[in-house]
Design an enzyme around this catalytic site. Structure first.
Site, short mmCIF file in Angstrom:
data_model
loop_
_atom_site.label_atom_id
_atom_site.label_comp_id
_atom_site.label_asym_id
_atom_site.label_seq_id
_atom_site.Cartn_x
_atom_site.Cartn_y
_atom_site.Cartn_z
N GLU A 152 -6.00 5.79 -11.83
CA GLU A 152 -6.01 6.99 -12.68
C GLU A 152 -6.95 6.83 -13.87
OE1 GLU A 152 -2.18 8.77 -13.28
OE2 GLU A 152 -1.79 8.71 -11.13
N CYS A 158 0.50 3.53 -0.51
CA CYS A 158 0.64 4.29 -1.76
C CYS A 158 -0.52 5.26 -1.82
CB CYS A 158 0.61 3.33 -2.95
SG CYS A 158 0.57 4.17 -4.54
N THR A 159 -0.23 6.45 -2.34
CA THR A 159 -1.25 7.51 -2.35
C THR A 159 -2.58 7.09 -2.98
OG1 THR A 159 -0.13 8.19 -4.39
CG2 THR A 159 0.28 9.51 -2.40
N HIS A 160 -2.49 6.25 -4.02
CA HIS A 160 -3.71 5.91 -4.76
C HIS A 160 -4.59 4.87 -4.08
CE1 HIS A 160 -1.26 7.90 -7.74
NE2 HIS A 160 -2.16 7.74 -8.69
N TYR A 189 6.88 7.99 -9.71
CA TYR A 189 8.07 7.91 -8.86
C TYR A 189 8.34 6.46 -8.45
CZ TYR A 189 8.50 13.00 -7.88
OH TYR A 189 8.71 14.36 -7.96
N GLY A 190 7.29 5.65 -8.48
CA GLY A 190 7.34 4.31 -7.89
C GLY A 190 8.38 3.37 -8.48
N CYS A 209 3.68 11.66 -1.07
CA CYS A 209 4.04 10.47 -1.86
C CYS A 209 4.77 9.46 -0.97
CB CYS A 209 4.93 10.92 -3.00
SG CYS A 209 5.53 9.59 -4.02
N ASN A 210 4.30 8.22 -0.99
CA ASN A 210 4.95 7.18 -0.16
C ASN A 210 6.37 6.90 -0.66
OD1 ASN A 210 2.70 5.54 1.66
ND2 ASN A 210 1.85 6.69 -0.04
N THR A 211 6.53 6.85 -1.99
CA THR A 211 7.86 6.54 -2.53
C THR A 211 8.85 7.65 -2.15
OG1 THR A 211 6.70 5.52 -4.39
CG2 THR A 211 9.07 5.81 -4.61
N ASP A 234 3.55 15.57 -4.22
CA ASP A 234 3.44 14.18 -4.66
C ASP A 234 3.95 14.10 -6.09
OD1 ASP A 234 2.55 11.43 -4.64
OD2 ASP A 234 0.88 12.06 -5.91
N SER A 235 4.09 12.88 -6.58
CA SER A 235 4.48 12.71 -7.98
C SER A 235 3.36 13.18 -8.92
CB SER A 235 4.78 11.23 -8.25
OG SER A 235 3.69 10.44 -7.84
#
Ligand code: DGL
Length: 283
Positions: A162, A194-196, A52-53, A83-85, A20-21
């Site tokens: 974050e 998105c990961t978050h 990355y987004g 990572c989705n992006t 992931d980023s």
């Protein structure tokens, strides 16, 4: 496919590479830990180059390529782009270039959403890159051309998560601002692209209302990985006997990463190693 092909990279007992980023992909690693407890993981978080987004497709492909090479050197047997992006921009490119099995997080989420929706109206939230790529619409229309897809980029969610403001009035205000227009579109299913975002599940659920089903691609991806490894006879049989089954690498700020990891993983991360992928490129 014969056994030699299955074991071209790593072996049945080799770890899964997850990248992931940064820290967000830990939501995917967490689902792999829960659903495939016998599997070992090598995780790479590109903390030096996140986010990355808001980067271009070319840049994300270059970063992903470097990370895939690094993970292959760690002798992994399969790779999950958490990572989705990076899944949106780089899955096709790295799948073509490397013959190790690679899966992303977009397809699994789209499949579940397509079978969950009753009114054929699906919302997708993610980074600017993911939403701009139109990748969900692409997959969803292959599954069902009648589905109406409404995307919304929610870039402020990443720093809020974050910061640890998971259930905070500020985050709720931001969420209402982003999500109110989606509510007006009468969607019955929302992909957390998105990961978050799975970490904001409770708050997003409250804002959207209980009639909207939230799809967490992290969970679905872990199930897809299990299926893929099972079909190729590559599931580990070591039954979690390894002393250090999970290894973590980052490109910067190893301590910050470790703290965040310990706040969301059901496992104590003792050590995170820092590596410089760009230096490795020059070797
Ligand atoms: N991991 C990214 C994603 O899922 C979010 C964070 C970033 O922009 O790097 O798209």
């Amino acid at each position: 496919m014969n056994n030699t092909d299955n074991f071209k990279y790593g072996g049945r007992e080799a770890p899964i590479g997850v990248f992931d980023s940064g820290v967000g992909g830990l939501t995917v690693a967490r689902e792999i830990m829960r659903n495939l407890p016998s599997e070992k993981i090598v995780y790479f978080g590109d903390t030096a180059r996140l986010p990355y987004g808001n980067k271009s497709k070319e840049t994300i492909i270059r970063y992903s390529r470097q990370i895939v090479r690094f993970l292959i050197k760690q002798d992994v047997k399969a790779i999950v782009i958490a990572c989705n992006t990076a899944s949106a921009f780089a899955l096709d490119a790295v799948s073509r270039e490397f013959d190790i099995p690679v899966i992303g997080v977009i397809h699994a989420g789209a499949e579940v959403a397509a079978s969950a929706t009753k009114n054929h109206r699906i919302g997708v939230i993610g980074t600017l890159g993911t939403i701009g790529s139109g990748i969900h619409e692409h997959y969803l229309h292959i599954l069902d051309p009648e589905i109406m897809v409404i995307g919304k980029a929610c870039p402020l969610f990443v720093p809020l998560v974050e910061e640890g403001w998971l259930d905070d009035p500020v985050t709720e205000t931001v969420a209402r601002r982003y999500l109110d227009p989606l509510k007006e579109k009468d969607i019955d299913t929302l992909i957390l692209g998105c990961t978050h975002y799975p970490l904001l599940r409770k708050l997003i659920g409250r804002v959207m209302g209980s009639h909207v089903q939230l799809v967490n691609p992290a969970y679905e991806t872990a199930l897809q990985l299990k299926k893929l490894l099972g079909e190729r006879n590559m599931l580990s049989t070591s039954a979690g006997t390894e002393e250090f089954p999970y290894r973590f690498f980052v490109s910067d700020l190893a301590d910050e990463f470790r703290k965040f990891a310990n706040s969301i993983l059901p496992y104590d991360v003792e050590m995170t190693q820092k590596v410089n992928l760009e230096e490795k490129e020059d070797e």
